[in-house]
Design an enzyme around this catalytic site. Structure first.
Site, PDB file in Angstrom:
ATOM      1  N   ASP A   1       0.032  25.283   7.146  1.00  0.00           N
ATOM      2  CA  ASP A   1      -0.881  26.428   7.086  1.00  0.00           C
ATOM      3  C   ASP A   1      -0.131  27.753   7.007  1.00  0.00           C
ATOM      4  OD1 ASP A   1      -2.692  24.438   7.391  1.00  0.00           O
ATOM      5  OD2 ASP A   1      -3.219  24.911   9.460  1.00  0.00           O
TER       6      ASP A   1
ATOM      7  N   SER B   1      -8.079  27.583   8.469  1.00  0.00           N
ATOM      8  CA  SER B   1      -6.824  28.091   8.991  1.00  0.00           C
ATOM      9  C   SER B   1      -6.790  29.598   9.243  1.00  0.00           C
ATOM     10  CB  SER B   1      -5.715  27.694   8.022  1.00  0.00           C
ATOM     11  OG  SER B   1      -4.543  27.659   8.696  1.00  0.00           O
TER      12      SER B   1
ATOM     13  N   ALA C   1     -13.488  26.844  10.970  1.00  0.00           N
ATOM     14  CA  ALA C   1     -14.065  26.128   9.821  1.00  0.00           C
ATOM     15  C   ALA C   1     -13.040  25.232   9.137  1.00  0.00           C
ATOM     16  CB  ALA C   1     -14.648  27.127   8.825  1.00  0.00           C
TER      17      ALA C   1
ATOM     18  N   GLU D   1      -3.423  15.329   4.405  1.00  0.00           N
ATOM     19  CA  GLU D   1      -3.926  15.773   5.708  1.00  0.00           C
ATOM     20  C   GLU D   1      -3.244  14.996   6.825  1.00  0.00           C
ATOM     21  OE1 GLU D   1      -5.243  18.791   6.024  1.00  0.00           O
ATOM     22  OE2 GLU D   1      -6.928  18.201   4.766  1.00  0.00           O
ATOM     23  N   HIS D   2      -2.800  15.745   7.837  1.00  0.00           N
ATOM     24  CA  HIS D   2      -2.068  15.182   8.986  1.00  0.00           C
ATOM     25  C   HIS D   2      -0.758  14.530   8.549  1.00  0.00           C
ATOM     26  CE1 HIS D   2      -5.078  16.091  12.051  1.00  0.00           C
ATOM     27  NE2 HIS D   2      -5.966  15.873  11.101  1.00  0.00           N
TER      28      HIS D   2
ATOM     29  N   SER E   1      -6.410  30.818  12.111  1.00  0.00           N
ATOM     30  CA  SER E   1      -5.389  31.082  13.135  1.00  0.00           C
ATOM     31  C   SER E   1      -4.009  31.252  12.507  1.00  0.00           C
ATOM     32  CB  SER E   1      -5.374  29.985  14.195  1.00  0.00           C
ATOM     33  OG  SER E   1      -5.332  28.725  13.583  1.00  0.00           O
TER      34      SER E   1
HETATM   35  C1  GLA Z   1      -4.178  21.841  11.017  1.00  0.00           C
HETATM   36  C2  GLA Z   1      -2.695  22.106  11.294  1.00  0.00           C
HETATM   37  C3  GLA Z   1      -1.824  21.722  10.103  1.00  0.00           C
HETATM   38  C4  GLA Z   1      -2.140  20.306   9.615  1.00  0.00           C
HETATM   39  C5  GLA Z   1      -3.648  20.112   9.471  1.00  0.00           C
HETATM   40  C6  GLA Z   1      -3.983  18.683   9.171  1.00  0.00           C
HETATM   41  O1  GLA Z   1      -4.645  22.682  10.010  1.00  0.00           O
HETATM   42  O2  GLA Z   1      -2.482  23.468  11.603  1.00  0.00           O
HETATM   43  O3  GLA Z   1      -0.463  21.865  10.444  1.00  0.00           O
HETATM   44  O4  GLA Z   1      -1.576  19.358  10.473  1.00  0.00           O
HETATM   45  O5  GLA Z   1      -4.357  20.486  10.631  1.00  0.00           O
HETATM   46  O6  GLA Z   1      -3.447  18.302   7.944  1.00  0.00           O
END
Ligand code: GLA
Length: 398
Positions: A172, A126, A123, A34-35, A128
């Site tokens: 995503d 993803s 939520a 994540e991130h 979007s």
């Molecule tokens: C969102 C962003 C992704 C990623 C995550 C965190 O979903 O769209 O690109 O950075 O946050 O891991």
């Protein structure tokens, strides 16, 4: 299939003709990593069986008509005047894609879109990116552009960074297009090399949507990225070859601890350790060592809570409740954070008990309920040409 058929019926009602194409693009959960994507690191997402559907057709003029069934809203705009609309946030994703395509020199026909789906909005699953990917594929199909897969992914991402204004990574959009059922996707966000890793159905993924939505996600997300950059700039003074936190070891990071802000240090610590956790998780998943994978997920959550500071009380509580339940291997927040969902890795037998505990303990402590989904892994984006067949074709295999 019912949802698809219904979307076609609604398209006909609104636009008075048959759609030329139906596009489906799925949501995702991220097992770990994540991130890390915008720091050129590693991620391990899974596409799930929740999707955005767009029924689309061409227009003779240069207008874009958009209708969302779920939000019961419509907008229309000229393709030559695409502007961010803060009163219709949903519309910015297809508009953003059209904007990027035109910026790249593609000439778009006008288009009609009828959009619907079953991905909960905000939520952390993803929705979007799924809408961006579905829009990119729809425009590509309607205009017969034949854009290569990787470009479709990058265009979808650019809609988010350059039109919507969230400086997101590529995870995503990549998984929404490239997902494969019964598999997680291990992606190197620098080289874009990827590998599918089987996810046996002996373990299940339970998603707990905390119901908390945060308005400030965009600025807080972009702020995190700047804080990571601060650490990289300092590190580069001593190690000019470092391009991103992907290239940094914990030892190197400690060397610059006195030169960077404590906040920047914490952010970097998360990213550097999270990349290692993804690599470990890939091995654990391949060896079917779910106890190990679960432990890594919990470490990831702890780091997102303490170092990256993107977890709120509800996410932490949800993780605590799940971890106290027999048969749960691990749990962590998934997605950007600041609200959204927790994903739990559990044995099939544990699901009922886990659901009961969440449904009773969570509302008692936070005063509102949460939504629980049993997520199945699904395939990446697909299209249907209703004149030919109603069987979806995977876009990645076209
Ligand atoms: C969102 C962003 C992704 C990623 C995550 C965190 O979903 O769209 O690109 O950075 O946050 O891991």
């Amino acid at each position: 299939m019912e949802l698809i058929k219904d979307t076609i019926v609604r398209y006909k009602k609104i636009y008075g003709s048959d759609p030329a194409v139906i596009v489906m693009a799925p949501a995702r959960i991220n097992l770990i990593g994540e991130h890390t994507d915008y720091n050129q690191g590693y991620v391990l997402p899974v596409a799930i069986d929740r999707t955005i559907i767009i029924a689309a057709g061409n227009r003779r003029d240069k207008m874009l008509f958009l209708h969302t069934v779920d939000l019961q809203a419509s907008i229309s705009t000229s393709l030559s005047h695409l502007e961010y609309d803060s009163a219709a946030l949903w519309s910015n994703y297809p508009k953003g894609v059209a904007f990027i395509l035109q910026r790249l020199g593609y000439h778009l026909h006008g288009a009609n879109f009828c959009i619907r789906g079953n991905i909960p909005i905000g939520a952390g699953l993803s929705s979007s990116a799924a809408l961006e990917v579905a829009s990119t594929i729809a425009f590509n199909y309607l205009n017969d552009f034949k854009i290569p897969l990787i470009e479709l992914i990058k265009i979808s991402q650019a809609a988010e960074t350059d039109f919507v204004g969230v400086q997101c990574g590529i995870m995503d959009q990549f998984i929404s297009l490239m997902g494969k059922s019964n598999h997680a996707l291990f992606l190197d966000c620098r080289s874009l090399d990827y590998r599918y890793i089987p996810c046996p159905d002996k373990v299940r993924l339970v998603v707990c949507d905390t119901g908390v939505r945060r308005e400030l996600t965009r600025s807080a997300y972009n702020q995190r990225q700047l804080e990571c950059e601060e650490a990289v700039s300092e590190l580069r003074k001593g190690y000019p070859l470092i391009q991103s936190l992907r290239d940094v070891s914990i030892e190197q990071l400690k060397e610059v601890e006195q030169q960077i802000t404590p906040v920047s240090m914490k952010r970097a610590l998360h990213v550097v350790s999270e990349n290692d956790r993804v690599l470990e998780s890939v091995k654990a998943l391949e060896n079917r060592d779910y106890n190990k994978l679960g432990r890594l997920m919990v470490e990831s959550h702890d780091s997102l809570r303490d170092n990256y500071e993107v977890c709120n009380r509800e996410l932490n509580l949800c993780v605590d409740i799940t971890l106290g339940t027999e048969g749960v291997y691990g749990a962590r927040m998934t997605g950007a954070g600041f609200g959204g969902s927790v994903v739990c890795l559990v044995t099939e037998d544990a699901i009922d008990l886990l659901v009961d505990r969440l449904r009773s303990d969570y509302p008692r402590q936070v005063g509102h309920s949460l939504t629980i989904y049993l997520a199945s892994s699904g395939d990446g984006a697909s299209i249907i040409n209703p004149k030919v067949s109603m069987i979806p074709t995977s876009v990645a295999q076209l």
